[in-house]
Design a protein around this motif. Sequence first.
Motif, PDB file in Angstrom:
ATOM      1  N   ASN A 119      -2.200   6.630   4.017  1.00 14.17           N
ATOM      2  CA  ASN A 119      -1.297   7.671   3.556  1.00 14.17           C
ATOM      3  C   ASN A 119      -2.139   8.722   2.865  1.00 14.17           C
ATOM      4  OD1 ASN A 119       0.872   9.195   2.839  1.00 14.17           O
ATOM      5  ND2 ASN A 119       1.672   7.772   1.333  1.00 14.17           N
ATOM      6  N   PRO A 120      -2.328   9.916   3.364  1.00 11.33           N
ATOM      7  CA  PRO A 120      -1.613  10.561   4.439  1.00 11.33           C
ATOM      8  C   PRO A 120      -1.989  10.018   5.806  1.00 11.33           C
ATOM      9  CG  PRO A 120      -3.309  12.021   3.610  1.00 11.33           C
ATOM     10  CD  PRO A 120      -3.293  10.811   2.728  1.00 11.33           C
ATOM     11  N   ALA A 135       0.838  -1.202   0.000  1.00 12.50           N
ATOM     12  CA  ALA A 135       0.000   0.000   0.000  1.00 12.50           C
ATOM     13  C   ALA A 135       0.873   1.253   0.000  1.00 12.50           C
ATOM     14  CB  ALA A 135      -0.926  -0.001   1.204  1.00 12.50           C
ATOM     15  N   ASN A 136       1.954   1.229   0.762  1.00 13.71           N
ATOM     16  CA  ASN A 136       2.885   2.357   0.790  1.00 13.71           C
ATOM     17  C   ASN A 136       3.532   2.551  -0.578  1.00 13.71           C
ATOM     18  OD1 ASN A 136       4.437   4.445   1.938  1.00 13.71           O
ATOM     19  ND2 ASN A 136       6.148   3.034   2.177  1.00 13.71           N
ATOM     20  N   GLU A 137       3.949   1.458  -1.212  1.00 12.51           N
ATOM     21  CA  GLU A 137       4.550   1.547  -2.541  1.00 12.51           C
ATOM     22  C   GLU A 137       3.555   2.118  -3.548  1.00 12.51           C
ATOM     23  OE1 GLU A 137       5.985  -2.302  -3.641  1.00 12.51           O
ATOM     24  OE2 GLU A 137       7.468  -2.351  -2.027  1.00 12.51           O
ATOM     25  N   LEU A 138       2.317   1.639  -3.515  1.00  9.19           N
ATOM     26  CA  LEU A 138       1.282   2.134  -4.423  1.00  9.19           C
ATOM     27  C   LEU A 138       1.051   3.624  -4.213  1.00  9.19           C
ATOM     28  CD1 LEU A 138      -0.939   1.492  -6.517  1.00  9.19           C
ATOM     29  CD2 LEU A 138      -2.460   1.081  -4.584  1.00  9.19           C
ATOM     30  N   SER A 139       0.994   4.039  -2.975  1.00 11.61           N
ATOM     31  CA  SER A 139       0.775   5.437  -2.656  1.00 11.61           C
ATOM     32  C   SER A 139       1.922   6.310  -3.166  1.00 11.61           C
ATOM     33  CB  SER A 139       0.614   5.602  -1.152  1.00 11.61           C
ATOM     34  OG  SER A 139       0.485   6.951  -0.819  1.00 11.61           O
ATOM     35  N   ASN A 140       3.149   5.842  -2.956  1.00 12.50           N
ATOM     36  CA  ASN A 140       4.308   6.633  -3.376  1.00 12.50           C
ATOM     37  C   ASN A 140       4.478   6.651  -4.891  1.00 12.50           C
ATOM     38  OD1 ASN A 140       4.997   7.283  -0.757  1.00 12.50           O
ATOM     39  ND2 ASN A 140       6.337   5.523  -0.521  1.00 12.50           N
ATOM     40  N   LEU A 141       4.314   5.504  -5.543  1.00 15.98           N
ATOM     41  CA  LEU A 141       4.538   5.424  -6.983  1.00 15.98           C
ATOM     42  C   LEU A 141       3.457   6.141  -7.781  1.00 15.98           C
ATOM     43  CD1 LEU A 141       5.728   1.725  -7.333  1.00 15.98           C
ATOM     44  CD2 LEU A 141       7.123   3.791  -7.545  1.00 15.98           C
ATOM     45  N   CYS A 142       2.228   6.065  -7.331  1.00 16.77           N
ATOM     46  CA  CYS A 142       1.108   6.614  -8.088  1.00 16.77           C
ATOM     47  C   CYS A 142       0.567   7.918  -7.517  1.00 16.77           C
ATOM     48  CB  CYS A 142      -0.019   5.591  -8.146  1.00 16.77           C
ATOM     49  SG  CYS A 142       0.474   4.043  -8.907  1.00 16.77           S
ATOM     50  N   GLU A 143       1.200   8.422  -6.467  1.00 13.53           N
ATOM     51  CA  GLU A 143       0.748   9.635  -5.797  1.00 13.53           C
ATOM     52  C   GLU A 143      -0.740   9.547  -5.485  1.00 13.53           C
ATOM     53  OE1 GLU A 143       1.839  13.091  -8.012  1.00 13.53           O
ATOM     54  OE2 GLU A 143       3.979  12.710  -7.790  1.00 13.53           O
ATOM     55  N   SER A 144      -1.133   8.435  -4.863  1.00 15.56           N
ATOM     56  CA  SER A 144      -2.532   8.219  -4.530  1.00 15.56           C
ATOM     57  C   SER A 144      -2.697   8.131  -3.021  1.00 15.56           C
ATOM     58  CB  SER A 144      -3.037   6.931  -5.188  1.00 15.56           C
ATOM     59  OG  SER A 144      -2.259   5.839  -4.738  1.00 15.56           O
ATOM     60  N   ASP A 145      -3.914   8.352  -2.582  1.00 12.54           N
ATOM     61  CA  ASP A 145      -4.249   8.200  -1.165  1.00 12.54           C
ATOM     62  C   ASP A 145      -4.706   6.766  -0.957  1.00 12.54           C
ATOM     63  OD1 ASP A 145      -3.684  10.843  -0.817  1.00 12.54           O
ATOM     64  OD2 ASP A 145      -5.776  11.488  -0.921  1.00 12.54           O
ATOM     65  N   VAL A 146      -4.161   6.104   0.056  1.00 13.24           N
ATOM     66  CA  VAL A 146      -4.449   4.698   0.300  1.00 13.24           C
ATOM     67  C   VAL A 146      -4.786   4.506   1.774  1.00 13.24           C
ATOM     68  CG1 VAL A 146      -3.476   2.369   0.276  1.00 13.24           C
ATOM     69  CG2 VAL A 146      -2.860   3.974  -1.522  1.00 13.24           C
ATOM     70  N   ALA A 147      -5.798   3.685   2.040  1.00  9.59           N
ATOM     71  CA  ALA A 147      -6.117   3.296   3.415  1.00  9.59           C
ATOM     72  C   ALA A 147      -6.445   1.811   3.433  1.00  9.59           C
ATOM     73  CB  ALA A 147      -7.303   4.090   3.946  1.00  9.59           C
TER      74      ALA A 147
END
Length: 129
Positions: A65-66, A38-50
């Motif tokens: 994230n955030p 989930a952290n990788e997805l958030s960082n690579l795609c600049e997306s919000d993930v929960a």
Amino acid sequence: MAPKWNKGRQIILIEKIENSSKRSVTFSKRKFDAFKKANELSNLCESDVAIIIFSGGGKAFSYGNPNVYAIFDQFVHANSQRALNSASHEFLETQDFTCVREMDARIIEAGDNFKLEQERQKNVVIEDG
């Protein structure tokens, strides 16, 4: 020196693990991997993930994230705006809102569990420090 031969990565059948201690260890490892992805997805795609994961014992673990609360607020507000602006407003009024109430209760419960987990982690850090 002879080379070491190991099994390396193997395909694991997806089925319930009967041994409770093995199941607990597997849950812990997979939970960490899910949060890492989930952290990788958030960082690579600049997306919000929960992500909220409940253990077999009913304990909640979350990653956001955030942060989890910001994403839930964003999700709930976006859905309420879509419902109000929808052309099928009359249909939505006649729909049974039981599922919505259940989800709201689950979100509140998950938030409470998240707060308890944060407090528990603070206490563990204080006791260890």
